[in-house]
Design an enzyme around this catalytic site. Structure first.
Site, PDB file in Angstrom:
ATOM      1  N   ASP A   1      90.108 -79.813  49.187  1.00  0.00           N
ATOM      2  CA  ASP A   1      89.364 -78.740  48.512  1.00  0.00           C
ATOM      3  C   ASP A   1      87.871 -78.767  48.824  1.00  0.00           C
ATOM      4  O   ASP A   1      87.104 -77.995  48.263  1.00  0.00           O
ATOM      5  CB  ASP A   1      89.601 -78.791  47.003  1.00  0.00           C
ATOM      6  CG  ASP A   1      88.955 -79.991  46.327  1.00  0.00           C
ATOM      7  OD1 ASP A   1      88.428 -80.892  47.033  1.00  0.00           O
ATOM      8  OD2 ASP A   1      88.972 -80.041  45.084  1.00  0.00           O
TER       9      ASP A   1
ATOM     10  N   ASN B   1      88.593 -84.792  50.344  1.00  0.00           N
ATOM     11  CA  ASN B   1      89.741 -84.046  49.831  1.00  0.00           C
ATOM     12  C   ASN B   1      89.847 -82.673  50.491  1.00  0.00           C
ATOM     13  O   ASN B   1      88.867 -82.131  50.995  1.00  0.00           O
ATOM     14  CB  ASN B   1      89.619 -83.884  48.309  1.00  0.00           C
ATOM     15  CG  ASN B   1      89.553 -85.220  47.621  1.00  0.00           C
ATOM     16  OD1 ASN B   1      90.405 -86.077  47.828  1.00  0.00           O
ATOM     17  ND2 ASN B   1      88.516 -85.425  46.816  1.00  0.00           N
TER      18      ASN B   1
ATOM     19  N   SER C   1      85.878 -81.329  48.206  1.00  0.00           N
ATOM     20  CA  SER C   1      85.210 -82.349  47.404  1.00  0.00           C
ATOM     21  C   SER C   1      85.432 -83.725  48.045  1.00  0.00           C
ATOM     22  O   SER C   1      86.237 -83.870  48.968  1.00  0.00           O
ATOM     23  CB  SER C   1      85.739 -82.344  45.966  1.00  0.00           C
ATOM     24  OG  SER C   1      87.087 -82.795  45.928  1.00  0.00           O
TER      25      SER C   1
ATOM     26  N   GLU D   1      93.235 -96.594  44.074  1.00  0.00           N
ATOM     27  CA  GLU D   1      92.219 -95.604  44.448  1.00  0.00           C
ATOM     28  C   GLU D   1      91.336 -96.100  45.594  1.00  0.00           C
ATOM     29  O   GLU D   1      90.997 -95.331  46.484  1.00  0.00           O
ATOM     30  CB  GLU D   1      91.349 -95.234  43.236  1.00  0.00           C
ATOM     31  CG  GLU D   1      92.067 -94.410  42.188  1.00  0.00           C
ATOM     32  CD  GLU D   1      92.325 -92.969  42.609  1.00  0.00           C
ATOM     33  OE1 GLU D   1      91.677 -92.483  43.539  1.00  0.00           O
ATOM     34  OE2 GLU D   1      93.178 -92.323  41.982  1.00  0.00           O
TER      35      GLU D   1
ATOM     36  N   ASN E   1      85.138 -88.110  41.673  1.00  0.00           N
ATOM     37  CA  ASN E   1      85.158 -86.868  42.445  1.00  0.00           C
ATOM     38  C   ASN E   1      83.859 -86.065  42.310  1.00  0.00           C
ATOM     39  O   ASN E   1      83.336 -85.883  41.208  1.00  0.00           O
ATOM     40  CB  ASN E   1      86.345 -86.018  41.994  1.00  0.00           C
ATOM     41  CG  ASN E   1      86.506 -84.782  42.821  1.00  0.00           C
ATOM     42  OD1 ASN E   1      85.981 -83.731  42.477  1.00  0.00           O
ATOM     43  ND2 ASN E   1      87.235 -84.908  43.922  1.00  0.00           N
TER      44      ASN E   1
ATOM     45  N   ASP F   1      85.712 -88.080  47.013  1.00  0.00           N
ATOM     46  CA  ASP F   1      85.828 -89.139  46.018  1.00  0.00           C
ATOM     47  C   ASP F   1      84.988 -90.318  46.483  1.00  0.00           C
ATOM     48  O   ASP F   1      85.038 -90.694  47.655  1.00  0.00           O
ATOM     49  CB  ASP F   1      87.285 -89.581  45.855  1.00  0.00           C
ATOM     50  CG  ASP F   1      88.177 -88.454  45.359  1.00  0.00           C
ATOM     51  OD1 ASP F   1      87.666 -87.552  44.667  1.00  0.00           O
ATOM     52  OD2 ASP F   1      89.377 -88.489  45.658  1.00  0.00           O
TER      53      ASP F   1
END
Length: 150
Positions: A69, A67, A71, A56, A80, A73
């Site tokens: 969408d 991301n 959002s 990650e 998230n 991280d």
């Protein structure tokens, strides 16, 4: 003029030092996780956590990923902003950990660990992390703890 240039350089170096990330070594991170009660937390082994954070964030406390969408991280666990923290930019953020996303970007990893524990208590558990699903699930994870003295 030269003194002003030196002062600017010193201020710049100070800012770089203050904003630089803590990037853990694998075994160092494994010990930190163990010391913070992550081994077998909610049935998840220490090697799973080390593997997850390797894929990650590469053990980087200040990792950020945007991301598709909308959002983002954040931090060593890549928590998230849609579901777990509030960054002031993600529409309809749930903020299930009840924290600002910026708290996940510090060298004090206590908020990140507390939030990761909250994530795995959710029905998706550790499967909430794409890095774990793609690189750790159903694999021999012993190399992640090899040579760490755990």
């Amino acid at each position: 003029m030269q003194r002003e240039s030196i002062m600017r350089s010193l201020v710049f170096l100070l800012l770089v030092a203050l904003t630089s990330a803590k990037v853990y070594q694998r075994c160092e991170w494994a010990h930190v996780l163990k010391d913070n009660g992550m081994d077998k937390y909610h049935g998840i082994g220490l090697a799973d956590w080390v593997c997850l954070t390797k894929w990650e964030s590469s053990y980087n406390t200040r990792a950020i990923n945007h991301n598709t969408d909308g959002s983002t991280d954040y931090g060593i666990f890549q928590i998230n902003s849609r579901w777990w923290c509030e960054d002031g930019r993600t529409p309809r953020s749930v903020n299930a950990c009840g924290i600002k996303c910026s708290e996940l970007l510090t060298d004090d990893i206590s908020a990140a660990i507390t939030c990761a524990k909250r994530v795995v208590r959710d029905p998706n558990g550790i499967r909430a992390w794409v890095g774990w699903r793609n690189h750790c699930a159903n694999r021999d994870l012993s190399p992640y703890l090899a040579g760490c003295g755990l």
